[in-house]
Design a protein around this motif. Structure first.
Motif, PDB file in Angstrom:
ATOM      1  N   PHE A 137       0.827  -1.201   0.000  1.00 26.71           N
ATOM      2  CA  PHE A 137       0.000   0.000   0.000  1.00 26.71           C
ATOM      3  C   PHE A 137       0.867   1.261   0.000  1.00 26.71           C
ATOM      4  O   PHE A 137       0.521   2.271  -0.622  1.00 26.71           O
ATOM      5  CB  PHE A 137      -0.903  -0.025   1.235  1.00 26.71           C
ATOM      6  CG  PHE A 137      -1.900   1.098   1.293  1.00 26.71           C
ATOM      7  CD1 PHE A 137      -2.830   1.271   0.292  1.00 26.71           C
ATOM      8  CD2 PHE A 137      -1.894   1.986   2.363  1.00 26.71           C
ATOM      9  CE1 PHE A 137      -3.752   2.308   0.347  1.00 26.71           C
ATOM     10  CE2 PHE A 137      -2.804   3.028   2.426  1.00 26.71           C
ATOM     11  CZ  PHE A 137      -3.739   3.180   1.417  1.00 26.71           C
ATOM     12  N   LEU A 187       0.402   4.196  -2.528  1.00 27.58           N
ATOM     13  CA  LEU A 187       0.031   5.486  -1.970  1.00 27.58           C
ATOM     14  C   LEU A 187       1.054   6.561  -2.318  1.00 27.58           C
ATOM     15  O   LEU A 187       0.703   7.689  -2.686  1.00 27.58           O
ATOM     16  CB  LEU A 187      -0.108   5.355  -0.446  1.00 27.58           C
ATOM     17  CG  LEU A 187      -0.842   6.471   0.294  1.00 27.58           C
ATOM     18  CD1 LEU A 187      -2.255   6.619  -0.223  1.00 27.58           C
ATOM     19  CD2 LEU A 187      -0.852   6.182   1.787  1.00 27.58           C
ATOM     20  N   GLU A 210      -0.294  10.918   5.348  1.00 22.97           N
ATOM     21  CA  GLU A 210      -0.238   9.683   6.138  1.00 22.97           C
ATOM     22  C   GLU A 210      -0.185  10.005   7.631  1.00 22.97           C
ATOM     23  O   GLU A 210      -0.770   9.282   8.458  1.00 22.97           O
ATOM     24  CB  GLU A 210       0.968   8.849   5.707  1.00 22.97           C
ATOM     25  CG  GLU A 210       0.821   8.308   4.292  1.00 22.97           C
ATOM     26  CD  GLU A 210       2.013   7.493   3.818  1.00 22.97           C
ATOM     27  OE1 GLU A 210       2.881   7.167   4.658  1.00 22.97           O
ATOM     28  OE2 GLU A 210       2.079   7.179   2.619  1.00 22.97           O
TER      29      GLU A 210
END
Length: 486
Positions: free
Chosen positions: A168, A172, A195
């Protein structure tokens, strides 16, 4: 009194559907822990993704300074793991874990507005401090809920989030990098800011969502709490339900040779783990691919590691031979890194990354260590020490992939190879020691002396106890009736 207690226990057991209760616990405990560990892994390693989008240039850093920034994270990360685990036992998980998550979320967000090398160093130190307690805390916390034969699968379920974070994180980072220039900030800044903000939100929610230990968990009824504690005590966990803190439990952890062998196993795992998670995008990038392609090509590697981790978790709980599983997995990783050292072909090196990942991430070592340590405070201390030492080796492996060794990084791969060898040897030694101790106990060589009625106890004899229950409670996994899991 014993008869009444026994009747009461029997009544509780007969009214509880054990499988339904386990599903209830799994649903309320595992998913959120997996999310927390996903964020832990993502926020720790996203600097490797951000590096590919000119972070070093913007902060006026050279390669050596980047490696120092990675290294400074690991010293507080390793040093505070055992104290954090002891604090977790004394405090409520819903408060302690949530406090740590909120703290590192704020620090991660600040990574996105840092303007110089000195600021980055300070933030990496603080990030290591706040992230230090999560993994050993979760490993210990789960051991307070599940039997030994159930623990590996649950640890695998939450630990797969580390592989998901790797996959991920690449996706991302590739997506967020498109925000380059928005509000005057480069793409790498937005990776940290977005994040970090999400971690802060999750940290706030955790104060209400994270459950406490079984004896006080609000989502269980009184009968369910009692049943969970009873089934753990039947599984050689007499400390289930709580025990008073005594400094001797920490000393027991320090003086137990199994602790030091476990530290070797964690060393053989965590050294390669941090090197892999921090440098996989760089390795792929330097071998043949551009920044975004390198981040995207890391996704299949982590997806494969996720599947293998789940399979190993199920297999370990089913057959229980955790030493052999460790040795097999380490050997797979060994082959992967031998190929990486020798290869000068991009496709072959990429294939070797799959072997390396499947030999590192699926090692459910916390389940093996937890299963062989009785006493909640001793177990928290052992896990903290072993995991802390393993993580300290990240300070070494975060420095072995030097820019001057690109694109094949033979030195870095060779050092990781040595770490895996340490893991194999430590796993073999652990099994030999545990098997020998089980055999001694089977022959009666470790039997305690239980005083008869009216017998005066000799306080100088540390192996004399008033009852079997006293012996079990005081000696923990050193009790003669405790059988080690191989």
């Amino acid at each position: 009194m014993e008869s009444k207690s026994s009747d009461s226990d029997s009544q509780v057991s007969s009214t509880i559907d054990e499988r339904a209760l386990l599903r209830k616990i799994d649903f309320r405990v595992i998913p959120w822990l997996a999310l927390l560990y996903l964020l832990n892994s993502l926020d720790r390693s996203n600097i490797g993704n951000a590096r590919l989008y000119n972070m070093e240039t913007d902060l006026h850093m050279n390669d050596n300074q980047y490696l120092v920034a990675l290294t400074t994270f690991f010293f507080p990360y390793a040093a505070f793991e055992m104290p954090s685990n002891v604090a977790l036992r004394k405090l409520r998980p819903s408060r302690w874990l949530s406090f740590l998550i909120l703290g590192w979320g704020v620090i991660m967000t600040l990574h996105g507005i840092v303007t110089n090398y000195g600021g980055l160093i300070a933030l990496r130190v603080l990030l290591g401090l706040f992230e230090s307690g999560l993994y050993p805390g979760i490993a210990f916390y789960l051991s307070s809920w599940y039997r030994k034969s159930e623990l590996g699968t649950r640890i695998a379920l939450f630990f797969t989030s580390a592989t998901i974070a790797g996959a991920f994180g690449g996706l991302l980072a590739a997506a967020i990098s498109n925000m380059n220039g928005i509000a005057g900030k480069p793409g790498w800044s937005w990776i940290f800011i977005l994040e970090g903000i999400f971690t802060v939100l999750v940290g706030v929610a955790s104060f209400w969502i994270v459950q406490d230990f079984p004896e006080t968990a609000k989502f269980l009824t009184e009968d369910e709490r009692l049943f969970v504690i009873q089934r753990l005590q039947q599984d050689q966990q007499l400390s289930a339900g709580g025990e008073a803190f005594k400094l001797k439990f920490v000393w027991q952890a320090l003086s137990d040779k199994k602790t030091w062998i476990a530290m070797g196993i964690y060393m053989g795992f965590d050294g390669p783990l941090f090197a892999f998670s921090l440098f996989l995008p760089t390795i792929i990038n330097e071998v043949s691919f551009q920044a975004t392609a390198a981040n995207l090509l890391s996704v299949p590697v982590y997806a494969w590691a996720c599947l293998v981790t789940l399979g190993v978790g199920l297999l370990g709980d089913k057959i229980g031979q955790r030493a052999y599983i460790n040795i097999l997995l380490f050997s797979g990783g060994l082959i992967g890194y031998i190929i990486l050292v020798a290869s000068r072909n991009a496709a072959l090196s990429y294939f070797a990354c799959f072997l390396a990942a499947s030999g590192i991430y699926p090692l459910i070592r916390a389940a093996w260590v937890s299963a062989n340590t009785e006493g909640s405070y001793k177990r928290s201390a052992v896990l903290g020490l072993a995991i802390g030492w393993g993580n300290l080796n990240g300070a070494v492996t975060s420095n072995v992939y030097r820019a001057k060794d690109k694109p094949w990084y033979s030195l870095g791969h060779g050092i990781v190879l040595a770490y895996i060898g340490i893991g194999i040897v430590s796993s073999i030694i652990m099994r030999i020691v545990l098997k020998a101790e089980n055999d001694r106990r089977a022959r009666g060589e470790r039997n305690e002396h239980i005083a008869s009625v009216g017998e005066n106890l000799d306080e100088k004899d540390a192996n004399v106890y008033e009852s079997i229950e006293d012996a079990r409670r005081e000696r923990g996994d050193m009790y003669s009736g405790f059988k080690y899991t191989l």
